[in-house]
Each structure stands twice: as C-alpha cells, then as structure tokens.
Write a protein that holds these residues in place. Sequence first.
Motif, short mmCIF file in Angstrom:
data_model
loop_
_atom_site.label_atom_id
_atom_site.label_comp_id
_atom_site.label_asym_id
_atom_site.label_seq_id
_atom_site.Cartn_x
_atom_site.Cartn_y
_atom_site.Cartn_z
N GLU A 9 -10.14 2.51 2.09
CA GLU A 9 -9.46 1.84 3.19
C GLU A 9 -9.28 0.36 2.91
O GLU A 9 -8.30 -0.26 3.36
CB GLU A 9 -10.24 2.03 4.49
N PHE A 28 -3.26 8.74 0.47
CA PHE A 28 -2.60 7.93 -0.56
C PHE A 28 -1.45 8.75 -1.12
O PHE A 28 -1.64 9.93 -1.45
CB PHE A 28 -3.58 7.58 -1.69
N MET A 87 -1.00 0.36 -4.92
CA MET A 87 -2.42 0.36 -5.24
C MET A 87 -2.62 1.05 -6.60
O MET A 87 -2.01 2.09 -6.85
CB MET A 87 -3.21 1.08 -4.15
N HIS A 127 -8.62 -0.91 0.00
CA HIS A 127 -7.41 -1.00 -0.82
C HIS A 127 -6.17 -1.03 0.08
O HIS A 127 -5.27 -1.85 -0.12
CB HIS A 127 -7.32 0.21 -1.76
N LYS A 128 -6.14 -0.13 1.05
CA LYS A 128 -4.99 -0.05 1.95
C LYS A 128 -4.84 -1.30 2.81
O LYS A 128 -3.73 -1.76 3.10
CB LYS A 128 -5.12 1.17 2.87
N LYS A 129 -5.98 -1.83 3.23
CA LYS A 129 -5.98 -2.95 4.18
C LYS A 129 -5.22 -4.16 3.64
O LYS A 129 -4.55 -4.87 4.41
CB LYS A 129 -7.42 -3.34 4.50
N ARG A 141 0.92 4.54 -3.10
CA ARG A 141 1.41 3.77 -1.95
C ARG A 141 0.67 4.26 -0.71
O ARG A 141 0.10 5.34 -0.70
CB ARG A 141 2.92 3.95 -1.78
#
Length: 233
Positions: free
Chosen positions: A157, A212, A169, A159-161, A233
Amino acid sequence: MYKTSIYKQAEHGNFDWETYFSPESKEKLFKKLDLHQVFSRLREHLAEDRFRLAFALNRVMTRLLAGKVPHNPRVLELGAATGFLARWLLRQYGGKGTLVDSSKASYQAYKMVEDEVKEKINYLNVDLFTLELQERFDLVCSFGLIEHFADKAPVLEIHKKYVNADGMMIILVPLDTPLTRAFLEVHPELNLGYRELLTEKEFTLILNRHRFQVISTQVSKGYVYDFIGAVCR
C-alpha cells in the motif's frame, strides 16, 4: 576455462566412468570430502559482485521498462539501502530521487558510495511505515523488500500511496529457484530475519491479489541468485 578440483589429474579423456556410475564409490568419495573446503568454495562461487549485479539488473530493467519511463522522472525507492535501483534509474533516465530506509547502517553504507547521481538524491533515514510525504512520484520502486513481510498488504500500500496517477511501480524480489536457495544456504549472514522466496507465479498472484495491474515481468539471468521484476500500475 574452469576445471573441477576433485579429479584434476583425470585429464586427456581419462574420466573415471566406473566411479561415476557406482553408488558405493560415491559414498567413499563423499566421506573423503573436506566439507569446510567445499562450503568455502561455494561461497566464493556465489559471492555477490556489484559489477555482475549491475550487468544483470541492466538486462532485466532495460527489457522491463522499454518505452515506458518518462524523461526526468521523480523516483522514490522504499527500503532503499544504498539505493542501487534508484541510482540505476537516475543514470538511465535523469530526474531526481528520494530514498527511504530506517537502517542507520544502510545510510552509512550509502554515504560511502561514490556515484555522481547522488547529487540528485535525497536520503530519508526514517521508517517507511511512518513516512509522510506531500510529493507524489513517477516511479515508486523497491528491490528485495516485500519478501521480508508475511503480511504484504501494508508495504504494498505504501508503494501505491506515493505513485502519481500516471506513474508506475517497479518491484523486484529474489526468485525461488535452486540457485537462489543455494545462495542463501551458503550465506547464513544474509538470513537475519523473515524472508520468503517466491516463484514467478506466486509473485504475480500476490500483486494481482492486492490490485496491482502487472504490465510486464522479467527474470534475471547470469547472477549469483535469480530475481524477478514487475512493472505495475
């Protein structure tokens, strides 16, 4: 050319095929082996080398990122250690980087690295789970990070943030292969905590399970352990 050391005297085609196919002879041979010497040689053969790693990483990343990375990207590397991955990205594509790692020893090792791209890097010696940044990045990456967590949701999460809406990513992990297992067996000093080795299928399933979108994957060749990278992504 490399000659195996046990029977170097067996030259000019004089290979001992009788012993090769004899279980009894093998047992006698195994008892004569100096296991400490064998272990030491395996460590030498499977020793990490930054030049070989750079070559293997270059081959994986070039194929993984072909035509996908914008010019001068903003790069964030999580669990960065010396920032090997982010520094490679900055040398290839320009831009600026931010490295995050809570380890004081990693930061000291980073300070010893001689690399001109460090002028474009900001190193944050903080815990990534308490990280608070206003900036969002074109590339959020990690190398050898997520496999250290049994529950991967929190670290994924993060990474996504911090990736922007059009960003990507890049996640690399050691691959579960006989070579990687052998590498870790002969380097106990690297096994200081929790670590999972993932197959290619397990890796992609984990990324998909955490929503992801895996664009592409690549597996390394020619290094002392195998690793896999994914662009998402």
